[in-house]
Design a protein around this motif. Sequence first.
Motif, PDB file in Angstrom:
ATOM      1  N   SER A  94       8.469 -25.302   5.239  1.00  0.00           N
ATOM      2  CA  SER A  94       7.282 -25.011   4.442  1.00  0.00           C
ATOM      3  C   SER A  94       6.328 -24.095   5.197  1.00  0.00           C
ATOM      4  N   GLY A  95       5.935 -22.992   4.555  1.00  0.00           N
ATOM      5  CA  GLY A  95       4.982 -22.077   5.154  1.00  0.00           C
ATOM      6  C   GLY A  95       5.574 -21.098   6.150  1.00  0.00           C
ATOM      7  N   LYS A  96       6.918 -21.072   6.259  1.00  0.00           N
ATOM      8  CA  LYS A  96       7.555 -20.180   7.231  1.00  0.00           C
ATOM      9  C   LYS A  96       8.585 -19.286   6.568  1.00  0.00           C
ATOM     10  N   GLY A  97       9.006 -18.258   7.296  1.00  0.00           N
ATOM     11  CA  GLY A  97      10.076 -17.415   6.820  1.00  0.00           C
ATOM     12  C   GLY A  97      11.436 -18.054   7.059  1.00  0.00           C
ATOM     13  N   PRO A  98      12.485 -17.563   6.401  1.00  0.00           N
ATOM     14  CA  PRO A  98      13.829 -18.109   6.622  1.00  0.00           C
ATOM     15  C   PRO A  98      14.271 -17.924   8.075  1.00  0.00           C
ATOM     16  N   GLN A  99      14.900 -18.950   8.612  1.00  0.00           N
ATOM     17  CA  GLN A  99      15.369 -18.946   9.993  1.00  0.00           C
ATOM     18  C   GLN A  99      16.889 -18.939  10.012  1.00  0.00           C
ATOM     19  N   PHE A 100      17.493 -17.995  10.716  1.00  0.00           N
ATOM     20  CA  PHE A 100      18.949 -17.894  10.823  1.00  0.00           C
ATOM     21  C   PHE A 100      19.532 -19.170  11.429  1.00  0.00           C
ATOM     22  N   ILE A 101      20.605 -19.690  10.792  1.00  0.00           N
ATOM     23  CA  ILE A 101      21.287 -20.863  11.347  1.00  0.00           C
ATOM     24  C   ILE A 101      22.659 -20.472  11.868  1.00  0.00           C
ATOM     25  N   ILE A 102      23.487 -19.933  10.965  1.00  0.00           N
ATOM     26  CA  ILE A 102      24.859 -19.615  11.331  1.00  0.00           C
ATOM     27  C   ILE A 102      25.392 -18.596  10.336  1.00  0.00           C
ATOM     28  N   ASP A 103      26.358 -17.801  10.765  1.00  0.00           N
ATOM     29  CA  ASP A 103      26.956 -16.814   9.869  1.00  0.00           C
ATOM     30  C   ASP A 103      28.480 -16.892   9.946  1.00  0.00           C
ATOM     31  N   GLN A 113      18.877 -34.860  11.626  1.00  0.00           N
ATOM     32  CA  GLN A 113      17.636 -35.320  12.236  1.00  0.00           C
ATOM     33  C   GLN A 113      16.444 -34.998  11.338  1.00  0.00           C
ATOM     34  N   PRO A 114      15.321 -35.695  11.507  1.00  0.00           N
ATOM     35  CA  PRO A 114      14.146 -35.396  10.674  1.00  0.00           C
ATOM     36  C   PRO A 114      13.734 -33.931  10.736  1.00  0.00           C
ATOM     37  N   GLY A 115      13.926 -33.274  11.875  1.00  0.00           N
ATOM     38  CA  GLY A 115      13.594 -31.858  12.007  1.00  0.00           C
ATOM     39  C   GLY A 115      14.486 -30.936  11.186  1.00  0.00           C
ATOM     40  N   ASP A 116      15.557 -31.480  10.630  1.00  0.00           N
ATOM     41  CA  ASP A 116      16.434 -30.685   9.759  1.00  0.00           C
ATOM     42  C   ASP A 116      15.895 -30.598   8.332  1.00  0.00           C
ATOM     43  N   SER A 117      14.881 -31.386   8.022  1.00  0.00           N
ATOM     44  CA  SER A 117      14.308 -31.367   6.672  1.00  0.00           C
ATOM     45  C   SER A 117      13.722 -29.985   6.393  1.00  0.00           C
ATOM     46  N   ALA A 118      14.203 -29.352   5.329  1.00  0.00           N
ATOM     47  CA  ALA A 118      13.804 -27.981   4.997  1.00  0.00           C
ATOM     48  C   ALA A 118      14.548 -27.593   3.722  1.00  0.00           C
ATOM     49  N   VAL A 119      14.323 -26.366   3.275  1.00  0.00           N
ATOM     50  CA  VAL A 119      15.126 -25.774   2.206  1.00  0.00           C
ATOM     51  C   VAL A 119      16.177 -24.877   2.855  1.00  0.00           C
ATOM     52  N   TYR A 120      17.418 -25.002   2.413  1.00  0.00           N
ATOM     53  CA  TYR A 120      18.520 -24.229   2.967  1.00  0.00           C
ATOM     54  C   TYR A 120      19.045 -23.238   1.926  1.00  0.00           C
ATOM     55  N   PHE A 121      19.169 -21.992   2.362  1.00  0.00           N
ATOM     56  CA  PHE A 121      19.678 -20.937   1.496  1.00  0.00           C
ATOM     57  C   PHE A 121      20.955 -20.355   2.086  1.00  0.00           C
ATOM     58  N   CYS A 122      21.933 -20.117   1.221  1.00  0.00           N
ATOM     59  CA  CYS A 122      23.041 -19.277   1.633  1.00  0.00           C
ATOM     60  C   CYS A 122      22.726 -17.851   1.171  1.00  0.00           C
ATOM     61  N   SER A 148      31.609  -9.237  -1.132  1.00  0.00           N
ATOM     62  CA  SER A 148      30.756  -9.622   0.009  1.00  0.00           C
ATOM     63  C   SER A 148      31.622  -9.887   1.227  1.00  0.00           C
ATOM     64  N   ASP A 149      31.178  -9.369   2.377  1.00  0.00           N
ATOM     65  CA  ASP A 149      32.005  -9.471   3.580  1.00  0.00           C
ATOM     66  C   ASP A 149      31.371 -10.295   4.688  1.00  0.00           C
ATOM     67  N   TYR A 150      30.178 -10.807   4.423  1.00  0.00           N
ATOM     68  CA  TYR A 150      29.450 -11.479   5.498  1.00  0.00           C
ATOM     69  C   TYR A 150      28.483 -12.448   4.846  1.00  0.00           C
ATOM     70  N   PHE A 151      28.409 -13.649   5.384  1.00  0.00           N
ATOM     71  CA  PHE A 151      27.619 -14.706   4.758  1.00  0.00           C
ATOM     72  C   PHE A 151      26.766 -15.385   5.820  1.00  0.00           C
ATOM     73  N   ILE A 152      25.554 -15.752   5.415  1.00  0.00           N
ATOM     74  CA  ILE A 152      24.616 -16.350   6.361  1.00  0.00           C
ATOM     75  C   ILE A 152      23.962 -17.574   5.730  1.00  0.00           C
ATOM     76  N   TRP A 153      23.734 -18.577   6.523  1.00  0.00           N
ATOM     77  CA  TRP A 153      22.902 -19.713   6.129  1.00  0.00           C
ATOM     78  C   TRP A 153      21.551 -19.600   6.824  1.00  0.00           C
ATOM     79  N   TYR A 154      20.490 -19.777   6.012  1.00  0.00           N
ATOM     80  CA  TYR A 154      19.133 -19.778   6.535  1.00  0.00           C
ATOM     81  C   TYR A 154      18.469 -21.122   6.220  1.00  0.00           C
ATOM     82  N   LYS A 155      17.561 -21.507   7.099  1.00  0.00           N
ATOM     83  CA  LYS A 155      16.733 -22.701   6.926  1.00  0.00           C
ATOM     84  C   LYS A 155      15.295 -22.236   6.756  1.00  0.00           C
ATOM     85  N   GLN A 156      14.604 -22.752   5.756  1.00  0.00           N
ATOM     86  CA  GLN A 156      13.220 -22.354   5.542  1.00  0.00           C
ATOM     87  C   GLN A 156      12.328 -23.582   5.462  1.00  0.00           C
TER      88      GLN A 156
END
Lengths: 114, 115
Positions: free
Chosen positions: B40-49, B81-90, B30-38
């Motif tokens: 409830s009820g939404k698609g994964p949102q790009f955070i940082i790579d 912050q409270p707005g950071d509450s979510a599920v995080y995926f690498c 693997s040559d590239y890695f991304i963190w996503y925040k998801q």
Amino acid sequence: ETGVTQSPTHLIKTRGQQVTLRCSSQSGHNTVSWYQQALGQGPQFIFQYYREEENGRGNFPPRFSGLQFPNYSSELNVNALELDDSALYLCASSSFDSGTETQYFGPGTRLLVL
Amino acid sequence: GENVGLHLPTLSVQEGDNSIINCAYSNSASDYFIWYKQESGKGPQFIIDIRSNMDKRQGQRVTVLLNKTVKHLSLQIAATQPGDSAVYFCAENITPNNAGNMLTFGGGTRLMVKP
């Protein structure tokens, strides 16, 4: 917001039926990838479309098929639906040519198979 | 809204504290890695790579660390912050047979921020 849109937002089907899900990619992106996300799990790659051709496929059976149109929007078709197909279906758009592979996701379509 | 992560590992932090979410990846190619925040009820949102030729990258309040020796990624969130509450995926980016690029996602971590 990513600019990636999906329709419909929710769908209920019965076993054996067929379903078509739609995705419009972000402006300037030519690549669409589809993922299946079961409850409590991470997304699983189904396939990717680039310039209207399938450009990679995950471990999904042939009854999962897709299309990409000249405007880069895409469809995911699932035939002979099974109960285990119940999931959130996500599409992600990216620009395969640009050298940055970052995929931006839409809100998903929640499919329930009864 | 729907519950994205019913049985995910959970990290509970106090508002204002720093959070660290860890992830092990599987493919040494693997040559590239991304963190996503998801949320409830939404698609994964790009955070940082981060690319595999780097070991650290910083964004606004977030830092990603990559240890290729042990195939480990971490996401650090400063002043949670409270707005950071979510599920995080690498996710790791793989280009099999030079055809397309697919993301392989980790199992996810639920972050709960207590006010």
